[in-house]
Write a protein that holds these residues in place. Structure first.
Motif, short mmCIF file in Angstrom:
data_model
loop_
_atom_site.label_atom_id
_atom_site.label_comp_id
_atom_site.label_asym_id
_atom_site.label_seq_id
_atom_site.Cartn_x
_atom_site.Cartn_y
_atom_site.Cartn_z
N ARG B 26 0.69 -1.26 0.04
CA ARG B 26 0.05 -0.07 0.01
C ARG B 26 0.85 1.18 -0.02
O ARG B 26 0.56 2.30 -0.32
CB ARG B 26 -0.98 -0.02 1.35
CG ARG B 26 -1.84 -1.43 1.14
CD ARG B 26 -2.63 -1.51 2.65
NE ARG B 26 -3.24 -2.83 2.57
CZ ARG B 26 -4.46 -3.03 1.82
NH1 ARG B 26 -5.02 -2.19 1.17
NH2 ARG B 26 -4.75 -4.42 1.64
N ALA B 30 0.35 4.61 -2.52
CA ALA B 30 0.40 6.01 -2.10
C ALA B 30 1.46 6.61 -2.76
O ALA B 30 1.33 7.96 -3.18
CB ALA B 30 0.48 5.80 -0.44
N ALA B 33 0.54 7.54 -6.04
CA ALA B 33 -0.14 8.13 -6.46
C ALA B 33 0.31 9.56 -6.57
O ALA B 33 -0.04 10.50 -7.31
CB ALA B 33 -1.36 8.14 -5.44
N HIS B 39 -4.64 10.78 -8.26
CA HIS B 39 -4.94 10.76 -6.96
C HIS B 39 -6.26 9.88 -6.97
O HIS B 39 -7.11 10.09 -5.91
CB HIS B 39 -5.35 12.08 -6.43
CG HIS B 39 -3.99 13.07 -6.62
ND1 HIS B 39 -3.85 14.33 -6.26
CD2 HIS B 39 -2.73 12.53 -6.73
CE1 HIS B 39 -2.40 14.73 -6.45
NE2 HIS B 39 -2.00 13.77 -6.56
N LEU B 44 -6.31 3.99 -3.34
CA LEU B 44 -5.66 4.74 -1.84
C LEU B 44 -6.52 4.41 -0.69
O LEU B 44 -5.87 4.06 0.39
CB LEU B 44 -5.41 5.84 -2.22
CG LEU B 44 -4.32 6.52 -3.24
CD1 LEU B 44 -4.55 7.91 -3.32
CD2 LEU B 44 -2.99 6.01 -2.76
N ASP B 45 -7.95 4.18 -1.02
CA ASP B 45 -8.67 4.42 0.21
C ASP B 45 -9.53 3.15 0.34
O ASP B 45 -10.69 3.02 -0.60
CB ASP B 45 -9.31 5.59 0.13
CG ASP B 45 -10.28 5.79 1.27
OD1 ASP B 45 -10.75 4.95 1.91
OD2 ASP B 45 -10.76 7.14 1.30
#
Lengths: 147, 147
Positions: B26, B30, B33, B39, B44-45
């Protein structure tokens, strides 16, 4: 359905300065260890003016400027369902730290497959710089919206 | 890194040294990105991904293309890379360990310039092809004499 009247639409030009810290960040993020992409001295020793922008870096321009996000929002395409299907680059010259490039992208085509379950957005970009008459690269991008 | 390959020494069927990446984590998503300008929170989330009906975040396609670009620029100087295009065939999940491979599929002269076409692939630990594409690379005709 994406309105096919978007075909031919030109995004606002994206101006991307090629910055040292950004290229080093890109190198770190991609695990790059070749010193040409990290250190000015190594790049110069290899005959470059400075650290070159690596092959896929120019794709950042339309993200940085917000042009992509604006396009998807205006088209009504949710980011959560958008996938990258194809990417192509044709290269004409390298650009280096200190150069600034301009990316001009237009919507080349929109079409659907599987009875509309998949909608494809084709973009064509021309990258020029530092001077307007210097062609750096041409980009071919296909994105797919999965319904 | 060995010496730069030349047209006279490269044969159809030759394979480039495989570039093996560590399992995708991860942190890498990040960092990429930020470095790439993409983004999109789908990478990411995990909360965003779950709301979109996915079990987890997944890697940006351009991360894999950047790794493939490393494979190419490990083999020849970037100025010799003329074209590079890929199709994103499957998602690179968190934990996938990607291997980037390429082999020479054609050699020919284009506008009097010796060139080779490479087939490029990004495969996961199960051998599933995540990204497939091609690159056009210019090569010097033969090795320069040693000084």
């Amino acid at each position: 359905m994406i309105d096919t009247r978007w075909i031919g639409h030109e995004l606002a030009p994206s101006v991307l300065p090629i910055e040292r810290t950004r290229l080093r960040f890109f190198a770190k993020a991609t695990g790059q260890t070749d010193p040409i992409y990290l250190e000015r001295a190594a790049a110069r020793a290899a005959g470059h003016a400075d650290i070159p922008a690596p092959p896929t870096f120019l794709f950042a321009a339309d993200y940085d400027s917000g042009a992509f996000y604006r396009l998807f929002s205006d088209m009504g395409v949710p980011l959560a369902n958008l996938l990258h299907a194809e990417q192509g680059f044709t290269y004409h010259r390298l650009v280096y730290v200190g150069d600034t490039v301009t990316v001009r992208t237009r919507v080349a085509d929109i079409y659907s497959k599987k009875g509309g379950a998949l909608e494809f957005i084709c973009l064509a970009s021309r990258v020029t710089g530092p001077h307007d008459d210097q062609l750096v690269a041409e980009l071919h991008t296909v994105l797919v919206w999965r319904h | 890194m060995g010496r730069t390959p030349t047209y006279d020494t490269v044969q159809v069927g030759d394979a480039l040294p495989v570039l093996r990446l560590p399992p995708t984590d991860r942190t890498t998503l990040a960092l990429f990105a930020g470095a790439s300008g993409d983004h999109n929170p789908i990478h990411l989330d995990i909360d965003f991904a779950r709301r979109a009906g996915l079990p987890d975040v997944f890697a940006q396609g351009m991360l894999g293309m950047a790794w493939l670009a490393r494979l190419l620029t490990d083999w020849v100087p970037q100025s010799q890379l003329l074209e590079f295009r890929v199709r994103f065939l499957a998602v690179n999940h968190v934990g996938d360990a990607i291997a980037c491979a390429a082999s020479v599929i054609d050699k020919f002269e284009q506008n009097g310039r010796p060139c080779v076409r490479l087939e490029v692939r990004a495969l996961d630990q199960e051998g599933e092809c995540k990204i497939a594409g091609a690159a056009l690379v210019a090569l010097a005709p033969m090795q320069a004499e040693e000084a």
